[in-house]
Write a protein that holds these residues in place. Structure first.
Motif, PDB file in Angstrom:
ATOM      1  N   ALA A 144      -9.360  -5.086 -13.001  1.00 35.99           N
ATOM      2  CA  ALA A 144      -8.055  -5.490 -13.423  1.00 35.99           C
ATOM      3  C   ALA A 144      -7.794  -4.841 -13.128  1.00 35.99           C
ATOM      4  O   ALA A 144      -7.864  -3.607 -12.553  1.00 35.99           O
ATOM      5  N   GLY A 145      -5.910  -4.888 -12.015  1.00 32.86           N
ATOM      6  CA  GLY A 145      -5.145  -3.930 -11.604  1.00 32.86           C
ATOM      7  C   GLY A 145      -5.247  -3.942 -10.161  1.00 32.86           C
ATOM      8  O   GLY A 145      -4.651  -2.882  -9.594  1.00 32.86           O
ATOM      9  N   VAL A 146      -6.426  -4.696 -10.162  1.00 31.20           N
ATOM     10  CA  VAL A 146      -6.192  -4.584  -8.611  1.00 31.20           C
ATOM     11  C   VAL A 146      -5.540  -5.177  -7.280  1.00 31.20           C
ATOM     12  O   VAL A 146      -4.999  -4.614  -6.314  1.00 31.20           O
ATOM     13  N   GLU A 147      -4.374  -5.636  -7.843  1.00 27.13           N
ATOM     14  CA  GLU A 147      -3.636  -6.536  -6.900  1.00 27.13           C
ATOM     15  C   GLU A 147      -2.711  -5.350  -6.805  1.00 27.13           C
ATOM     16  O   GLU A 147      -1.673  -5.412  -6.297  1.00 27.13           O
ATOM     17  N   GLN A 148      -2.125  -3.994  -7.581  1.00 29.02           N
ATOM     18  CA  GLN A 148      -1.627  -3.169  -7.446  1.00 29.02           C
ATOM     19  C   GLN A 148      -2.450  -2.262  -6.749  1.00 29.02           C
ATOM     20  O   GLN A 148      -1.430  -0.949  -6.208  1.00 29.02           O
ATOM     21  N   ARG A 149      -3.502  -2.590  -5.539  1.00 24.86           N
ATOM     22  CA  ARG A 149      -4.266  -0.941  -4.731  1.00 24.86           C
ATOM     23  C   ARG A 149      -3.882  -1.753  -3.314  1.00 24.86           C
ATOM     24  O   ARG A 149      -4.696  -1.089  -2.576  1.00 24.86           O
ATOM     25  N   PHE A 150      -3.469  -2.655  -2.878  1.00 23.41           N
ATOM     26  CA  PHE A 150      -3.919  -3.322  -2.296  1.00 23.41           C
ATOM     27  C   PHE A 150      -2.183  -2.374  -0.972  1.00 23.41           C
ATOM     28  O   PHE A 150      -0.741  -1.770  -1.085  1.00 23.41           O
ATOM     29  N   PHE A 151      -2.174  -2.824   0.810  1.00 23.14           N
ATOM     30  CA  PHE A 151      -1.796  -2.260   1.525  1.00 23.14           C
ATOM     31  C   PHE A 151      -1.711  -2.423   2.878  1.00 23.14           C
ATOM     32  O   PHE A 151      -3.108  -2.867   3.216  1.00 23.14           O
ATOM     33  N   VAL A 152      -1.284  -2.083   3.634  1.00 25.31           N
ATOM     34  CA  VAL A 152      -0.833  -2.480   5.049  1.00 25.31           C
ATOM     35  C   VAL A 152      -0.824  -0.738   5.758  1.00 25.31           C
ATOM     36  O   VAL A 152       0.354  -0.264   5.626  1.00 25.31           O
ATOM     37  N   GLU A 153      -1.791  -1.075   6.569  1.00 20.44           N
ATOM     38  CA  GLU A 153      -1.832   1.235   7.308  1.00 20.44           C
ATOM     39  C   GLU A 153      -1.899   0.640   8.571  1.00 20.44           C
ATOM     40  O   GLU A 153      -2.274   0.166   9.100  1.00 20.44           O
ATOM     41  N   ILE A 154      -0.555   1.591   9.176  1.00 18.89           N
ATOM     42  CA  ILE A 154       0.459   1.202  10.541  1.00 18.89           C
ATOM     43  C   ILE A 154      -0.383   2.858  10.665  1.00 18.89           C
ATOM     44  O   ILE A 154       0.449   3.850  10.421  1.00 18.89           O
ATOM     45  N   GLN A 155      -1.207   3.098  12.496  1.00 19.79           N
ATOM     46  CA  GLN A 155      -1.185   4.096  12.862  1.00 19.79           C
ATOM     47  C   GLN A 155      -0.117   4.933  12.907  1.00 19.79           C
ATOM     48  O   GLN A 155       1.163   4.935  13.467  1.00 19.79           O
ATOM     49  N   GLY A 156      -0.023   5.959  12.478  1.00 17.46           N
ATOM     50  CA  GLY A 156       0.779   7.122  12.735  1.00 17.46           C
ATOM     51  C   GLY A 156       1.958   6.855  11.358  1.00 17.46           C
ATOM     52  O   GLY A 156       2.928   7.736  11.649  1.00 17.46           O
ATOM     53  N   LEU A 157       2.394   6.138  10.747  1.00 17.48           N
ATOM     54  CA  LEU A 157       3.209   5.684   9.573  1.00 17.48           C
ATOM     55  C   LEU A 157       3.131   5.527   8.767  1.00 17.48           C
ATOM     56  O   LEU A 157       3.476   4.711   7.800  1.00 17.48           O
ATOM     57  N   GLY A 158       1.262   5.720   8.305  1.00 16.16           N
ATOM     58  CA  GLY A 158       0.691   5.654   6.453  1.00 16.16           C
ATOM     59  C   GLY A 158       0.645   4.149   6.524  1.00 16.16           C
ATOM     60  O   GLY A 158       0.429   3.129   7.361  1.00 16.16           O
ATOM     61  N   ARG A 159       0.476   4.153   4.982  1.00 16.35           N
ATOM     62  CA  ARG A 159       0.731   2.539   4.510  1.00 16.35           C
ATOM     63  C   ARG A 159       1.631   2.161   3.753  1.00 16.35           C
ATOM     64  O   ARG A 159       2.303   3.181   2.827  1.00 16.35           O
ATOM     65  N   VAL A 160       1.602   1.019   3.551  1.00 18.28           N
ATOM     66  CA  VAL A 160       2.749   0.820   2.751  1.00 18.28           C
ATOM     67  C   VAL A 160       1.995  -0.671   2.023  1.00 18.28           C
ATOM     68  O   VAL A 160       0.732  -0.902   1.676  1.00 18.28           O
ATOM     69  N   TYR A 161       2.364  -0.307   0.698  1.00 17.52           N
ATOM     70  CA  TYR A 161       1.381  -0.877  -0.675  1.00 17.52           C
ATOM     71  C   TYR A 161       2.534  -1.658  -1.304  1.00 17.52           C
ATOM     72  O   TYR A 161       3.782  -2.200  -0.659  1.00 17.52           O
ATOM     73  N   ALA A 162       1.030  -2.793  -1.584  1.00 17.90           N
ATOM     74  CA  ALA A 162       2.064  -4.353  -1.712  1.00 17.90           C
ATOM     75  C   ALA A 162       2.403  -4.131  -3.642  1.00 17.90           C
ATOM     76  O   ALA A 162       2.450  -3.835  -3.981  1.00 17.90           O
ATOM     77  N   VAL A 163       3.704  -5.097  -2.951  1.00 19.99           N
ATOM     78  CA  VAL A 163       4.958  -5.101  -4.656  1.00 19.99           C
ATOM     79  C   VAL A 163       3.734  -6.200  -5.375  1.00 19.99           C
ATOM     80  O   VAL A 163       3.350  -7.365  -4.379  1.00 19.99           O
ATOM     81  N   ALA A 164       3.436  -6.667  -6.952  1.00 17.92           N
ATOM     82  CA  ALA A 164       2.138  -7.962  -6.620  1.00 17.92           C
ATOM     83  C   ALA A 164       3.201  -9.012  -7.674  1.00 17.92           C
ATOM     84  O   ALA A 164       3.790  -7.741  -8.580  1.00 17.92           O
ATOM     85  N   ASN A 165       2.859  -9.673  -7.611  1.00 12.93           N
ATOM     86  CA  ASN A 165       3.505 -10.777  -8.774  1.00 12.93           C
ATOM     87  C   ASN A 165       5.088 -10.790  -9.325  1.00 12.93           C
ATOM     88  O   ASN A 165       5.211 -10.841 -10.992  1.00 12.93           O
ATOM     89  N   GLU A 166       5.530 -10.185  -8.909  1.00 18.96           N
ATOM     90  CA  GLU A 166       6.637 -10.038  -8.732  1.00 18.96           C
ATOM     91  C   GLU A 166       7.366 -11.284  -9.160  1.00 18.96           C
ATOM     92  O   GLU A 166       9.223 -11.203  -9.889  1.00 18.96           O
ATOM     93  N   ASP A 167       6.949 -12.685  -9.009  1.00 20.07           N
ATOM     94  CA  ASP A 167       7.634 -14.079  -9.323  1.00 20.07           C
ATOM     95  C   ASP A 167       7.279 -14.787 -10.405  1.00 20.07           C
ATOM     96  O   ASP A 167       6.951 -15.722 -10.519  1.00 20.07           O
ATOM     97  N   MET A 168       6.545 -13.533 -11.204  1.00 17.67           N
ATOM     98  CA  MET A 168       5.757 -14.508 -12.348  1.00 17.67           C
ATOM     99  C   MET A 168       5.685 -13.935 -13.623  1.00 17.67           C
ATOM    100  O   MET A 168       6.480 -12.879 -13.742  1.00 17.67           O
ATOM    101  N   PRO A 169       6.043 -14.694 -14.471  1.00 12.29           N
ATOM    102  CA  PRO A 169       6.484 -13.874 -15.639  1.00 12.29           C
ATOM    103  C   PRO A 169       5.526 -12.697 -16.172  1.00 12.29           C
ATOM    104  O   PRO A 169       4.524 -12.789 -16.392  1.00 12.29           O
ATOM    105  N   PRO A 170       6.330 -12.316 -16.972  1.00 13.69           N
ATOM    106  CA  PRO A 170       5.624 -10.482 -17.569  1.00 13.69           C
ATOM    107  C   PRO A 170       4.530 -11.277 -18.540  1.00 13.69           C
ATOM    108  O   PRO A 170       4.351 -11.925 -19.248  1.00 13.69           O
TER     109      PRO A 170
END
Length: 205
Positions: free
Chosen positions: A108-134
């Motif tokens: 549960a909540g795993v979709e909020q914990r994804f990232f892309v890590e770029i050398q020297g510039l840290g992590r970019v975290y995903a925005v999840a399910n923004e086009d899905m209904p609340p």
């Protein structure tokens, strides 16, 4: 990147296209797919992968009414990269149904914990399910019993937004990994060169 209304093929035209280009479509999808551990896969979407999914839905459901076709087109077009981001479908895969029932709730909540890590510039975290209904809120103002918790989905839609500096670093060869820091599924993997090359084409500036 967009999927315009006049670019959607008729069922007959797509059937012909599908027969002629099936292997190319699969190769493109595989190149943009990253396996994370044993049970997760990220399918990085592009106009081509989304167009394929749209046309497959129209074909499978035999949708020809213009309103039905437009509804599906708008849905898939909204998921396409916008020139400064990567879009991905997260698929959580358990071949055994019993294992899926046991392990999926732990994620549960795993979709909020994804990232892309770029050398020297840290992590970019995903925005999840923004086009899905609340999801509906538990409980109600009149004090009724809270609703049962929603089942954990095995499909999620992720967006990774990059700054100009991060896009420049990716273009100039910075090493890059994608991963998840959920405590029940900590994993990361380097993005293969062929996949990264394809993903760099999603940037428009």
């Amino acid at each position: 990147m967009s999927i315009s209304a006049d670019s959607v093929l008729s069922l007959e035209a797509y059937s012909d296209y599908r027969r002629a280009h099936h292997e190319d479509i699969l190769e493109h999808r595989q190149r943009r797919s990253v396996l994370l551990g044993e049970h997760m896969r990220l399918q990085f979407e592009s106009e081509q992968t989304l167009r394929y999914q749209l046309q497959e839905v129209l074909l499978a459901e035999r949708l020809v009414d213009p309103e039905d076709v437009e509804r599906e087109r708008v849905l898939y077009a909204a998921l396409a990269p916008r020139g400064s981001d990567w879009r991905a479908t997260l698929m959580i895969e358990f071949a055994d149904a019993r294992q899926r029932e046991q392990e999926l709730p732990q994620l549960a909540g795993v979709e909020q914990r994804f990232f892309v890590e770029i050398q020297g510039l840290g992590r970019v975290y995903a925005v999840a399910n923004e086009d899905m209904p609340p999801e509906p809120k538990a409980g109600s103002p009149d004090g009724a019993a809270p609703a049962a918790p929603a089942a954990v989905s095995s499909i999620h839609f992720l967006r990774f937004d990059f700054s100009p500096e991060q896009r420049d670093a990716l273009r100039t060869g910075a090493s890059v990994a994608v991963g998840c820091e959920h405590p029940a599924y900590p994993v990361d993997a380097e993005i293969p060169a062929a996949t990264l090359s394809s993903l760099l084409g999603d940037f428009s500036n």
